[in-house]
Design a protein around this motif. Structure first.
Motif, PDB file in Angstrom:
ATOM      1  N   ALA A 381       0.813  -1.219   0.000  1.00 16.18           N
ATOM      2  CA  ALA A 381       0.000   0.000   0.000  1.00 16.18           C
ATOM      3  C   ALA A 381       0.845   1.267   0.000  1.00 16.18           C
ATOM      4  O   ALA A 381       0.306   2.369  -0.199  1.00 16.18           O
ATOM      5  N   LEU A 382       2.158   1.142   0.213  1.00 15.79           N
ATOM      6  CA  LEU A 382       3.023   2.322   0.234  1.00 15.79           C
ATOM      7  C   LEU A 382       3.526   2.716  -1.154  1.00 15.79           C
ATOM      8  O   LEU A 382       4.249   3.704  -1.289  1.00 15.79           O
ATOM      9  N   ALA A 383       3.141   1.980  -2.176  1.00 15.26           N
ATOM     10  CA  ALA A 383       3.623   2.250  -3.536  1.00 15.26           C
ATOM     11  C   ALA A 383       3.448   3.707  -3.964  1.00 15.26           C
ATOM     12  O   ALA A 383       4.356   4.282  -4.589  1.00 15.26           O
ATOM     13  N   PRO A 384       2.316   4.377  -3.667  1.00 16.90           N
ATOM     14  CA  PRO A 384       2.160   5.774  -4.102  1.00 16.90           C
ATOM     15  C   PRO A 384       3.175   6.739  -3.499  1.00 16.90           C
ATOM     16  O   PRO A 384       3.332   7.856  -3.995  1.00 16.90           O
ATOM     17  N   HIS A 385       3.858   6.332  -2.436  1.00 13.59           N
ATOM     18  CA  HIS A 385       4.774   7.237  -1.732  1.00 13.59           C
ATOM     19  C   HIS A 385       6.241   6.927  -2.000  1.00 13.59           C
ATOM     20  O   HIS A 385       7.121   7.624  -1.474  1.00 13.59           O
ATOM     21  N   ALA A 392      15.902   2.206  -0.183  1.00 14.15           N
ATOM     22  CA  ALA A 392      15.412   1.561   1.033  1.00 14.15           C
ATOM     23  C   ALA A 392      16.470   0.598   1.564  1.00 14.15           C
ATOM     24  O   ALA A 392      17.125  -0.107   0.785  1.00 14.15           O
ATOM     25  N   TYR A 393      16.600   0.572   2.886  1.00 13.44           N
ATOM     26  CA  TYR A 393      17.549  -0.303   3.568  1.00 13.44           C
ATOM     27  C   TYR A 393      16.715  -1.191   4.496  1.00 13.44           C
ATOM     28  O   TYR A 393      16.137  -0.704   5.477  1.00 13.44           O
ATOM     29  N   LEU A 394      16.635  -2.485   4.179  1.00 11.26           N
ATOM     30  CA  LEU A 394      15.645  -3.358   4.789  1.00 11.26           C
ATOM     31  C   LEU A 394      16.259  -4.238   5.873  1.00 11.26           C
ATOM     32  O   LEU A 394      17.347  -4.796   5.705  1.00 11.26           O
ATOM     33  N   ILE A 395      15.530  -4.347   6.990  1.00 12.98           N
ATOM     34  CA  ILE A 395      16.021  -5.091   8.148  1.00 12.98           C
ATOM     35  C   ILE A 395      14.964  -6.087   8.601  1.00 12.98           C
ATOM     36  O   ILE A 395      13.790  -6.003   8.235  1.00 12.98           O
ATOM     37  N   GLY A 396      15.401  -7.022   9.420  1.00 17.96           N
ATOM     38  CA  GLY A 396      14.474  -7.866  10.148  1.00 17.96           C
ATOM     39  C   GLY A 396      13.833  -8.984   9.361  1.00 17.96           C
ATOM     40  O   GLY A 396      14.176  -9.284   8.209  1.00 17.96           O
ATOM     41  N   GLN A 405       8.186  -6.054  -2.813  1.00 17.92           N
ATOM     42  CA  GLN A 405       7.064  -5.123  -2.993  1.00 17.92           C
ATOM     43  C   GLN A 405       7.525  -3.697  -3.313  1.00 17.92           C
ATOM     44  O   GLN A 405       6.704  -2.790  -3.377  1.00 17.92           O
ATOM     45  N   LEU A 406       8.813  -3.513  -3.513  1.00 17.28           N
ATOM     46  CA  LEU A 406       9.348  -2.164  -3.739  1.00 17.28           C
ATOM     47  C   LEU A 406       9.411  -1.764  -5.204  1.00 17.28           C
ATOM     48  O   LEU A 406       9.771  -0.619  -5.511  1.00 17.28           O
ATOM     49  N   GLY A 407       9.088  -2.676  -6.101  1.00 18.70           N
ATOM     50  CA  GLY A 407       9.113  -2.330  -7.520  1.00 18.70           C
ATOM     51  C   GLY A 407      10.482  -1.881  -7.963  1.00 18.70           C
ATOM     52  O   GLY A 407      11.486  -2.553  -7.725  1.00 18.70           O
ATOM     53  N   ARG A 408      10.540  -0.713  -8.605  1.00 14.39           N
ATOM     54  CA  ARG A 408      11.812  -0.201  -9.130  1.00 14.39           C
ATOM     55  C   ARG A 408      12.594   0.630  -8.112  1.00 14.39           C
ATOM     56  O   ARG A 408      13.673   1.141  -8.430  1.00 14.39           O
ATOM     57  N   THR A 409      12.067   0.776  -6.923  1.00 14.18           N
ATOM     58  CA  THR A 409      12.781   1.538  -5.897  1.00 14.18           C
ATOM     59  C   THR A 409      14.067   0.814  -5.511  1.00 14.18           C
ATOM     60  O   THR A 409      14.053  -0.372  -5.186  1.00 14.18           O
ATOM     61  N   GLU A 410      15.185   1.532  -5.574  1.00 15.75           N
ATOM     62  CA  GLU A 410      16.462   0.927  -5.208  1.00 15.75           C
ATOM     63  C   GLU A 410      16.424   0.484  -3.756  1.00 15.75           C
ATOM     64  O   GLU A 410      15.895   1.194  -2.887  1.00 15.75           O
ATOM     65  N   HIS A 411      16.967  -0.691  -3.476  1.00 19.47           N
ATOM     66  CA  HIS A 411      16.938  -1.189  -2.108  1.00 19.47           C
ATOM     67  C   HIS A 411      18.109  -2.115  -1.846  1.00 19.47           C
ATOM     68  O   HIS A 411      18.785  -2.581  -2.760  1.00 19.47           O
ATOM     69  N   GLU A 412      18.332  -2.359  -0.554  1.00 24.15           N
ATOM     70  CA  GLU A 412      19.418  -3.233  -0.116  1.00 24.15           C
ATOM     71  C   GLU A 412      18.948  -3.962   1.133  1.00 24.15           C
ATOM     72  O   GLU A 412      18.374  -3.344   2.045  1.00 24.15           O
TER      73      GLU A 412
END
Length: 467
Positions: A381-385, A392-396, A405-412
């Motif tokens: 549900a956070l896709a619009p933002h 994004a830096y993902l933990i846990g 679920q992040l699509g094209r948003t760069e993440h690690e």
């Protein structure tokens, strides 16, 4: 302490011996009642014994000799199924209440009635923003020189507040758990911030959740109702409370839309708070430069606090001055550092998608630390933002689920807070915001959101060389 009235010489069962349970036992004894205390946890029972509280196994109690059962808010009393001791009390016909009900039953005494200005109670509920709104009201009244105490879900337990003073205001944050069961609810001013899905298993769905919140307005009939109308439920509630469109006992508040009509309205739009009465503007405050209230969600909190303060007789300028000195609450959009043009924001309290969305909307150029024990639906549900997120830096536990679920948003995927903060700090540029807004519970790695926020702050300070 508030001495509980109405149970002198009677046995009162107390189930749950956390903060509120221990305070309840003390307040009952102060009022002459005989508490029969119990907790399913051996650790909690040991702490109670250390505090001098006599224990009684309520699974074996003779309910015919008990006047009422007082239960802690975290113990289920209806859905998904009542605790076995509460079910036994129901079966025996023993009333069930909580510390909130005892507080309202015992608040007014012969002494307070004789005060020149009898004390007042402001009670704040809603899905998001309760704590900040409660703390902001408290801060405004303190800055105005009014005697004030803060209690409930924030600050002290309601029965642990200090003896009341002439003209004092008690500001309470109340959850749906507390409101659903309290047998007495008579605030002078009641506040409803907003509504979004939460605790649905405990309330058997959205309707039960809203019904619990609505009790604050339906049971006692507050003198003034401050109601957020950005959701349908708030609009319905305002319509239920108001006797006519111009009824000034209801103050409608909003963040993002201009409110029209002949009533009393307070809204924030494009960073400006406006107060209207009978269609005429009474005051305006520029919220954009107030560091302790960033983002649209905090602007709604500001509207609620402003409306309460105005209903208590404070002038707009006095409220604005107090806004400027408000530092915010720990773990709620809390700026913990700024270095090299990079701001570091701790919003560990953003434990669900709705609160994380509010945090993401409050900032630009975000390096987002998220993850933990995710909830149903993850972060889809956070896709619009996500356009505000540089990386994004993902933990846990939910790191890999969130990554999908992040699509094209760069993440690690960083796994731990320390790694996530270090990576975000290494890559951040002037103008960026390193934001902890987990959109998940903390229990996979931390005992609570406070400990998670503390870990974020410690990692930031270590990265800045401030160990």
């Amino acid at each position: 302490m508030i001495a509980v009235q109405g149970y002198e010489g009677q046995n009162v069962a107390v189930l749950g011996l956390g903060r509120s349970g221990l305070a309840t036992c003390a307040a009952l004894r102060a009022g002459g009642a005989i508490p029969l205390a119990w907790d399913e946890s051996p650790e909690a029972r040991a702490k109670a014994e250390e505090a001098g509280i006599d224990l009684h196994d309520l699974a074996r109690v003779d309910w015919s000799g008990v006047a009422v059962l007082i239960t802690s808010p975290g113990i289920a009393h209806l859905y998904p199924a009542p605790n076995r001791i509460i079910a036994a009390a129901y079966a025996a016909g023993v009333p069930v209440d909580n510390d909130i009900g005892l507080f309202f039953r015992s608040f007014a005494t012969s002494e307070t009635i004789e005060f020149e200005q009898p004390p007042k109670v402001v009670a704040v509920t809603g899905s998001n923003g309760k704590s900040t709104t409660t703390a902001l009201i408290h801060h405004i009244l303190q800055e105005a020189g009014r005697p004030v105490q803060m209690a409930g879900n924030i600050g002290k337990g309601v029965l642990s507040i200090d003896p009341l003073r002439d003209g004092e205001v008690v500001v309470l944050e109340l959850s749906s758990y507390q409101l659903e069961l309290a047998r007495a609810l008579t605030p002078d001013v009641a506040v409803f911030t907003n509504l979004s899905p939460d605790h649905l298993d405990r309330h058997n769905g959205m309707g039960g959740y809203f019904a619990a919140k609505r009790r604050l307005f339906a049971e006692g009939g507050p003198d003034r109702a401050v109601i957020g109308v950005d959701e349908l439920e708030g609009q319905f509630l305002a319509g239920q409370v108001a006797q006519a469109p111009e009824d000034a006992r209801v103050i409608r508040i909003s963040s993002g839309q201009k409110l029209a009509g002949p009533g009393w309205n307070v809204f924030a739009r494009k960073g400006f708070l406006s107060e209207y009465r009978r269609g005429k503007q009474m005051a305006s405050i520029d919220l954009r430069a107030i560091a302790g209230l960033p983002g649209a969600h905090n602007h709604q909190n500001a509207c609620a606090a402003y409306a309460v303060a105005r209903s208590l007789g404070l002038a707009p300028r006095m409220i604005e001055d107090a806004f400027l000195t408000f530092k915010g609450l720990p773990h709620r959009s809390q700026q913990v550092a700024e270095a090299g043009g990079v701001r570091y924001i701790n919003d560990s309290k953003a434990t669900n998608v709705e609160s994380a969305a509010q945090a993401l909307q409050a900032f630009d150029k975000i390096r987002w630390i998220a993850g933990g024990l995710g909830k149903d639906g993850g972060i889809a549900a956070l896709a619009p933002h996500l356009g505000r997120v540089r990386k994004a830096y993902l933990i846990g536990h939910s790191a890999r689920e969130f990554a999908l679920q992040l699509g094209r948003t760069e993440h690690e995927i960083c796994e731990t807070m320390e790694v996530a903060v270090a990576r975000a700090m290494a890559e951040a540029e002037a103008g960026d915001v390193v934001l902890l807004a987990p959109a998940a519970a903390s229990f996979d790695q931390y005992p609570d959101f406070e400990k998670r926020g503390a870990a974020f702050m410690a990692a930031v300070q270590a990265g800045l060389g401030h160990e």
